[in-house]
Design a protein around this motif. Structure first.
Motif, PDB file in Angstrom:
ATOM      1  N   VAL A   8       2.102  23.170  63.618  1.00  0.00           N
ATOM      2  CA  VAL A   8       2.128  22.972  65.065  1.00  0.00           C
ATOM      3  C   VAL A   8       3.482  23.430  65.596  1.00  0.00           C
ATOM      4  O   VAL A   8       4.514  22.870  65.242  1.00  0.00           O
ATOM      5  N   ALA A   9       3.451  24.443  66.437  1.00  0.00           N
ATOM      6  CA  ALA A   9       4.699  24.961  67.006  1.00  0.00           C
ATOM      7  C   ALA A   9       5.160  24.081  68.159  1.00  0.00           C
ATOM      8  O   ALA A   9       4.343  23.650  68.978  1.00  0.00           O
ATOM      9  N   PRO A  10       6.456  23.802  68.247  1.00  0.00           N
ATOM     10  CA  PRO A  10       6.962  23.033  69.389  1.00  0.00           C
ATOM     11  C   PRO A  10       6.715  23.794  70.696  1.00  0.00           C
ATOM     12  O   PRO A  10       6.706  25.024  70.716  1.00  0.00           O
ATOM     13  N   VAL A  11       6.499  23.055  71.763  1.00  0.00           N
ATOM     14  CA  VAL A  11       6.223  23.676  73.064  1.00  0.00           C
ATOM     15  C   VAL A  11       7.546  24.034  73.739  1.00  0.00           C
ATOM     16  O   VAL A  11       8.405  23.180  73.934  1.00  0.00           O
ATOM     17  N   ARG A  12       7.677  25.311  74.063  1.00  0.00           N
ATOM     18  CA  ARG A  12       8.899  25.787  74.725  1.00  0.00           C
ATOM     19  C   ARG A  12       8.875  25.350  76.195  1.00  0.00           C
ATOM     20  O   ARG A  12       7.857  25.543  76.875  1.00  0.00           O
ATOM     21  N   PRO A  13       9.969  24.785  76.695  1.00  0.00           N
ATOM     22  CA  PRO A  13       9.969  24.355  78.103  1.00  0.00           C
ATOM     23  C   PRO A  13       9.943  25.555  79.044  1.00  0.00           C
ATOM     24  O   PRO A  13      10.436  26.641  78.720  1.00  0.00           O
ATOM     25  N   ASN A  14       9.350  25.339  80.209  1.00  0.00           N
ATOM     26  CA  ASN A  14       9.300  26.392  81.228  1.00  0.00           C
ATOM     27  C   ASN A  14      10.695  26.648  81.782  1.00  0.00           C
ATOM     28  O   ASN A  14      11.539  25.741  81.804  1.00  0.00           O
ATOM     29  N   PRO A  15      10.958  27.868  82.235  1.00  0.00           N
ATOM     30  CA  PRO A  15      12.272  28.156  82.822  1.00  0.00           C
ATOM     31  C   PRO A  15      12.482  27.337  84.102  1.00  0.00           C
ATOM     32  O   PRO A  15      11.512  26.913  84.734  1.00  0.00           O
ATOM     33  N   PRO A  16      13.738  27.131  84.476  1.00  0.00           N
ATOM     34  CA  PRO A  16      13.991  26.337  85.691  1.00  0.00           C
ATOM     35  C   PRO A  16      13.418  27.027  86.928  1.00  0.00           C
ATOM     36  O   PRO A  16      13.356  28.257  87.005  1.00  0.00           O
ATOM     37  N   LYS A  17      12.996  26.192  87.897  1.00  0.00           N
ATOM     38  CA  LYS A  17      12.368  26.730  89.109  1.00  0.00           C
ATOM     39  C   LYS A  17      13.392  27.263  90.106  1.00  0.00           C
ATOM     40  O   LYS A  17      13.097  28.126  90.917  1.00  0.00           O
ATOM     41  N   ASP A  18      14.573  26.708  90.051  1.00  0.00           N
ATOM     42  CA  ASP A  18      15.624  27.165  90.974  1.00  0.00           C
ATOM     43  C   ASP A  18      16.979  27.075  90.279  1.00  0.00           C
ATOM     44  O   ASP A  18      17.056  26.676  89.114  1.00  0.00           O
ATOM     45  N   GLY A  19      18.009  27.451  90.967  1.00  0.00           N
ATOM     46  CA  GLY A  19      19.340  27.475  90.377  1.00  0.00           C
ATOM     47  C   GLY A  19      20.187  26.267  90.688  1.00  0.00           C
ATOM     48  O   GLY A  19      21.411  26.303  90.500  1.00  0.00           O
ATOM     49  N   LYS A  20      19.566  25.189  91.136  1.00  0.00           N
ATOM     50  CA  LYS A  20      20.331  23.979  91.457  1.00  0.00           C
ATOM     51  C   LYS A  20      20.909  23.389  90.182  1.00  0.00           C
ATOM     52  O   LYS A  20      20.319  23.471  89.101  1.00  0.00           O
ATOM     53  N   THR A  21      22.059  22.776  90.320  1.00  0.00           N
ATOM     54  CA  THR A  21      22.762  22.221  89.170  1.00  0.00           C
ATOM     55  C   THR A  21      21.906  21.206  88.423  1.00  0.00           C
ATOM     56  O   THR A  21      21.799  21.248  87.194  1.00  0.00           O
ATOM     57  N   VAL A  57      15.018  23.250  70.808  1.00  0.00           N
ATOM     58  CA  VAL A  57      15.740  23.893  69.700  1.00  0.00           C
ATOM     59  C   VAL A  57      15.895  22.916  68.528  1.00  0.00           C
ATOM     60  O   VAL A  57      15.742  23.296  67.364  1.00  0.00           O
ATOM     61  N   ALA A  58      16.159  21.651  68.834  1.00  0.00           N
ATOM     62  CA  ALA A  58      16.273  20.642  67.773  1.00  0.00           C
ATOM     63  C   ALA A  58      14.946  20.509  67.025  1.00  0.00           C
ATOM     64  O   ALA A  58      14.926  20.395  65.788  1.00  0.00           O
ATOM     65  N   GLU A  59      13.814  20.536  67.751  1.00  0.00           N
ATOM     66  CA  GLU A  59      12.495  20.476  67.110  1.00  0.00           C
ATOM     67  C   GLU A  59      12.287  21.690  66.197  1.00  0.00           C
ATOM     68  O   GLU A  59      11.759  21.555  65.088  1.00  0.00           O
ATOM     69  N   LEU A  60      12.692  22.867  66.679  1.00  0.00           N
ATOM     70  CA  LEU A  60      12.566  24.078  65.860  1.00  0.00           C
ATOM     71  C   LEU A  60      13.394  23.969  64.580  1.00  0.00           C
ATOM     72  O   LEU A  60      12.934  24.339  63.496  1.00  0.00           O
ATOM     73  N   GLU A  61      14.614  23.463  64.713  1.00  0.00           N
ATOM     74  CA  GLU A  61      15.480  23.306  63.539  1.00  0.00           C
ATOM     75  C   GLU A  61      14.889  22.307  62.554  1.00  0.00           C
ATOM     76  O   GLU A  61      14.904  22.541  61.340  1.00  0.00           O
ATOM     77  N   ASN A  62      14.343  21.207  63.067  1.00  0.00           N
ATOM     78  CA  ASN A  62      13.714  20.216  62.185  1.00  0.00           C
ATOM     79  C   ASN A  62      12.504  20.807  61.468  1.00  0.00           C
ATOM     80  O   ASN A  62      12.295  20.574  60.278  1.00  0.00           O
ATOM     81  N   GLN A  63      11.699  21.572  62.212  1.00  0.00           N
ATOM     82  CA  GLN A  63      10.516  22.175  61.598  1.00  0.00           C
ATOM     83  C   GLN A  63      10.925  23.214  60.555  1.00  0.00           C
ATOM     84  O   GLN A  63      10.323  23.299  59.480  1.00  0.00           O
ATOM     85  N   ASN A  64      11.967  23.973  60.850  1.00  0.00           N
ATOM     86  CA  ASN A  64      12.456  24.965  59.895  1.00  0.00           C
ATOM     87  C   ASN A  64      12.930  24.282  58.613  1.00  0.00           C
ATOM     88  O   ASN A  64      12.617  24.723  57.502  1.00  0.00           O
ATOM     89  N   ALA A  65      13.655  23.191  58.748  1.00  0.00           N
ATOM     90  CA  ALA A  65      14.116  22.445  57.573  1.00  0.00           C
ATOM     91  C   ALA A  65      12.930  21.870  56.798  1.00  0.00           C
ATOM     92  O   ALA A  65      12.921  21.882  55.558  1.00  0.00           O
ATOM     93  N   ALA A  66      11.913  21.393  57.522  1.00  0.00           N
ATOM     94  CA  ALA A  66      10.724  20.850  56.861  1.00  0.00           C
ATOM     95  C   ALA A  66       9.987  21.946  56.075  1.00  0.00           C
ATOM     96  O   ALA A  66       9.494  21.702  54.972  1.00  0.00           O
ATOM     97  N   TRP A  67       9.932  23.159  56.628  1.00  0.00           N
ATOM     98  CA  TRP A  67       9.314  24.282  55.892  1.00  0.00           C
ATOM     99  C   TRP A  67      10.082  24.563  54.602  1.00  0.00           C
ATOM    100  O   TRP A  67       9.489  24.753  53.545  1.00  0.00           O
ATOM    101  N   ARG A  68      11.413  24.596  54.698  1.00  0.00           N
ATOM    102  CA  ARG A  68      12.219  24.862  53.497  1.00  0.00           C
ATOM    103  C   ARG A  68      12.019  23.767  52.453  1.00  0.00           C
ATOM    104  O   ARG A  68      11.879  24.051  51.265  1.00  0.00           O
ATOM    105  N   ASP A  69      11.981  22.502  52.907  1.00  0.00           N
ATOM    106  CA  ASP A  69      11.752  21.392  51.977  1.00  0.00           C
ATOM    107  C   ASP A  69      10.383  21.511  51.316  1.00  0.00           C
ATOM    108  O   ASP A  69      10.243  21.295  50.113  1.00  0.00           O
ATOM    109  N   TRP A  70       9.366  21.872  52.110  1.00  0.00           N
ATOM    110  CA  TRP A  70       8.018  22.008  51.561  1.00  0.00           C
ATOM    111  C   TRP A  70       7.971  23.142  50.527  1.00  0.00           C
ATOM    112  O   TRP A  70       7.390  22.993  49.454  1.00  0.00           O
ATOM    113  N   VAL A  71       8.581  24.266  50.835  1.00  0.00           N
ATOM    114  CA  VAL A  71       8.583  25.402  49.903  1.00  0.00           C
ATOM    115  C   VAL A  71       9.301  25.016  48.613  1.00  0.00           C
ATOM    116  O   VAL A  71       8.830  25.316  47.513  1.00  0.00           O
ATOM    117  N   ASN A  72      10.438  24.325  48.733  1.00  0.00           N
ATOM    118  CA  ASN A  72      11.167  23.901  47.532  1.00  0.00           C
ATOM    119  C   ASN A  72      10.353  22.915  46.713  1.00  0.00           C
ATOM    120  O   ASN A  72      10.368  22.967  45.480  1.00  0.00           O
TER     121      ASN A  72
END
Length: 105
Positions: free
Chosen positions: A51-64, A78-93
């Motif tokens: 299951v791929a993490p859902v990428r957030p939509n870009p911001p609607k405007d340039g407000k702070t 990005v943290a979800e992607l890093e966790n999933q990447n680490a989980a793949w490496r652990d599974w392969v090992n």
């Protein structure tokens, strides 16, 4: 019919006859032993890794506030992607340990 077409047709007929003759004249079995090699089967990975993490939509405007909210959401993505990447490496090992091939890499 032109001479060229006639020559081509004769060549096709001769080559076909030679191929048929060659195939039918080899009645003796091959002396070469046929080795059967088992095809490797990849184990099915855990469903959570598929299951791929859902990428957030870009911001609607340039407000702070909008940009900061998007930055926080994107950081979580990005943290979800890093966790999933680490989980793949652990599974392969872990699969390498099961297969006994951890030293082969």
């Amino acid at each position: 019919m032109s001479l060229l077409k006639t020559v081509k047709m004769q060549a096709v007929i001769v080559l076909t006859a030679l191929a048929i003759t060659a195939c039918s004249s080899t009645t003796a079995p091959s002396a070469t032993e046929i080795k059967v090699v088992e095809k490797a089967v990849m184990p099915t990975p855990p469903a959570a890794l598929m299951v791929a993490p859902v990428r957030p939509n870009p911001p609607k405007d340039g407000k702070t506030a909008t940009l900061l909210e998007h930055a926080a959401e994107f950081g979580g993505y990005v943290a979800e992607l890093e966790n999933q990447n680490a989980a793949w490496r652990d599974w392969v090992n872990s699969q390498a340990e099961v297969d006994g091939s951890e030293g082969a890499r």
